[in-house]
Write a protein that holds these residues in place. Sequence first.
Motif, PDB file in Angstrom:
ATOM      1  N   LEU A 122      27.575 -85.651 -51.026  1.00  0.00           N
ATOM      2  CA  LEU A 122      26.879 -85.081 -49.818  1.00  0.00           C
ATOM      3  C   LEU A 122      25.534 -84.776 -50.146  1.00  0.00           C
ATOM      4  O   LEU A 122      24.979 -84.276 -49.156  1.00  0.00           O
ATOM      5  CB  LEU A 122      27.770 -83.665 -49.684  1.00  0.00           C
ATOM      6  N   SER A 148      23.108 -86.441 -50.816  1.00  0.00           N
ATOM      7  CA  SER A 148      22.072 -87.368 -50.466  1.00  0.00           C
ATOM      8  C   SER A 148      22.095 -87.346 -48.815  1.00  0.00           C
ATOM      9  O   SER A 148      21.287 -87.998 -48.231  1.00  0.00           O
ATOM     10  CB  SER A 148      22.549 -88.762 -50.727  1.00  0.00           C
ATOM     11  N   ILE A 149      22.667 -86.331 -48.042  1.00  0.00           N
ATOM     12  CA  ILE A 149      22.494 -86.094 -46.787  1.00  0.00           C
ATOM     13  C   ILE A 149      20.690 -85.601 -46.909  1.00  0.00           C
ATOM     14  O   ILE A 149      20.540 -84.909 -47.307  1.00  0.00           O
ATOM     15  CB  ILE A 149      23.345 -85.038 -46.148  1.00  0.00           C
ATOM     16  N   GLY A 187      21.352 -81.604 -47.879  1.00  0.00           N
ATOM     17  CA  GLY A 187      22.356 -82.163 -48.491  1.00  0.00           C
ATOM     18  C   GLY A 187      22.606 -81.076 -49.613  1.00  0.00           C
ATOM     19  O   GLY A 187      24.050 -80.639 -49.816  1.00  0.00           O
TER      20      GLY A 187
END
Lengths: 404, 213
Positions: free
Chosen positions: A155, A157-158, A162
Amino acid sequence: MGLKEWVYKRSPLPEMWREHMAEYYAPKNFNIFYYAGSLLLLMVALQFLSGFLVLAHYIPSAENAYNSVFGIMYDVKYGWLMQYMHIDGSSLIFVLLYVHMARGMLYGSYKAPRELVWLIGYTLYLVFMAESFFGYVLPYSNLSYWAGTVITSLLKSIPFIGGWVTTIARGGPGISGDTLGRFMALHVTLVFILILGLIAVHILYLHKVGSNNPDGIDIKENKDSDGHPLDGIPFHPYYSVKDLSGFGVWLFIFSAIIFYAPTFHHIFLERTMSTPANALKSLPDVTPPWYLSPFYAMLRSIPNKTGGILVMVFAVLVPFILPWLDRNPVRSTRYRPVTRIMLIIFFINFFVLAWVGEQPPLPKFFLTERLGTAIYVGFFLLLPIVTMFEPTRKPPARVRYRAH
Amino acid sequence: MTEDIKNTQKSIEPQTSPAVITRRRFLTAMTAVTGTAVAGAVVVPMVQSLEPTAAASALATTTVDLTPIEPGMQVTAMWQEKPIIVINRTPEMLATLDETMQKGLLKDPNCTVPQQPPYCKNKYRSRIPEWYVGIRICNHLCCIPHYRPKKGSVAPWWLGGFHCPCHGSMYDLSCRVIKGSPAPHNMAVPEYEIDIAKKKVVVTHMYPLAHLC
Ligand code: HEM
Ligand code: FES
């Protein structure tokens, strides 16, 4: 006025019964693959039952979760039975999901007018992945801990939010007792209710357009004088009874697994599940359950973090657009040999990816991983081109069917 | 009953008069705006209720005693809920650090990405060549890599280092990431003090530019 009549006047059920059971006409040439849908309904019900019973003994805290799960196995009367029902049940649900989806791909069930049935179905599959992930973090074993860490780290890397999303998901900087609390809430309420709702919507959308069949032809094009399809039979009693006998055979297999091979050679229940969580140690074989491991193999096949995550997300999401990738107007691959061969290669490759995903992440497996990823992605890239030009035989006007 | 309703409806103004339409639009807009505001006001506390309750890590330091760590050995200790590894590297182990660079195995051999404090920006990634001190968290997705000092233990060309059980990231004995790994950067090194005379290491705080995972 009798009681029955009194209730009938006030109840919506008789009408629903007619619409979805007694007067729902389904093609008469269903084959063995068509059992998977009703078996999934059965398994979801059983999963609810066994889950409810193990939840009664489970304690969602870092100190007690692991011991409470062992307590269910060793101290609770018939706890082992409920637990293995739940563990093996979840693996078997994925077996059925894959059979069900493969059936849809073989007979072109995702094509018009059933695109929404496919979209809702595929969403269900993704929600099941989430459900099982939240579930296997709950025992707080070593595998739970590291699986929870890796998946929630994804997550991060959102873009932009993130870090915040990861903290919210974990309930802290790392996996802890706080994570167990929120994962349990998700596993038993939100995500499970989502599954139930989506199943209802899936079936309602299917019944609006009618079932496909192995020949992929429209049974509504040949009707008798009453307006019923000539190649259709009422779901009840024909298919309801057939599905019930399927339940019998399936429950026999299910019990055989529970009683004679409950861990299924440690495929359904990994060894790393029987060591408690440890923030200082990741065990040698932290691999995901078999049903997620093809995607895991694709994640690690790319020697670049962002690249790996993008390939995995692509691989997970691309089947959504299958209805629009397939350009051939003929549905069933019975009449499209090239697509059928491509599909068979795709299915075998999926097994290979699942196998290699379960192997330790050593350099000697890189080639297999990368080749598997290339075939998986290649299938979806080639499909629109192949289906535009492939040789196609003309499907029969009426379904192929042998009375029995 | 139905008759009554019909009569009442007749007595009020026609449903399509401009006044009625304007009023309806106004009411719809008001309801939408208030509805959104209320929903927003409820969502904020709902999401915030999910935030961690207490400040998770008391910003403590960790001291590691170096006396029991013989050449070639490593020790892992907890620091702010993170594993810290301390390795006492032998001369042969230090020699592999040049070898990995010469063979071009590394993604960032010169440590240009600030994954370590400036005083550790060298091939040893440490203050004192023998003693490696670092955070033992894989730069990919946060697992704990295994210590594999033996040559040839992970692959035939292996010179010793770390191998992550999760997705196979590989690092050399300075925790520099090896090409072909999914991890993007070298493993992070925190800020620390080392006193060889007193045989101890004090890990003080996170190096702010380093990216853990
Ligand atoms: C728990 C999950 C699911 C349940 C309970 C479920 C249930 C059903 C049932 C009862 C049917 C009708 C009987 C049959 O054709 O087998 C059906 C049809 C169908 N389902 Fe599902 N399903 C599930 C998941 C999925 C998934 C994951 C997909 C695809 C990605 C999917 C796609 C379809 C399609 C395309 C049909 C129509 C098949 C045809 O008419 O040939 N379903 N489903
Ligand atoms: S977490 Fe170490 S390789 Fe992915």
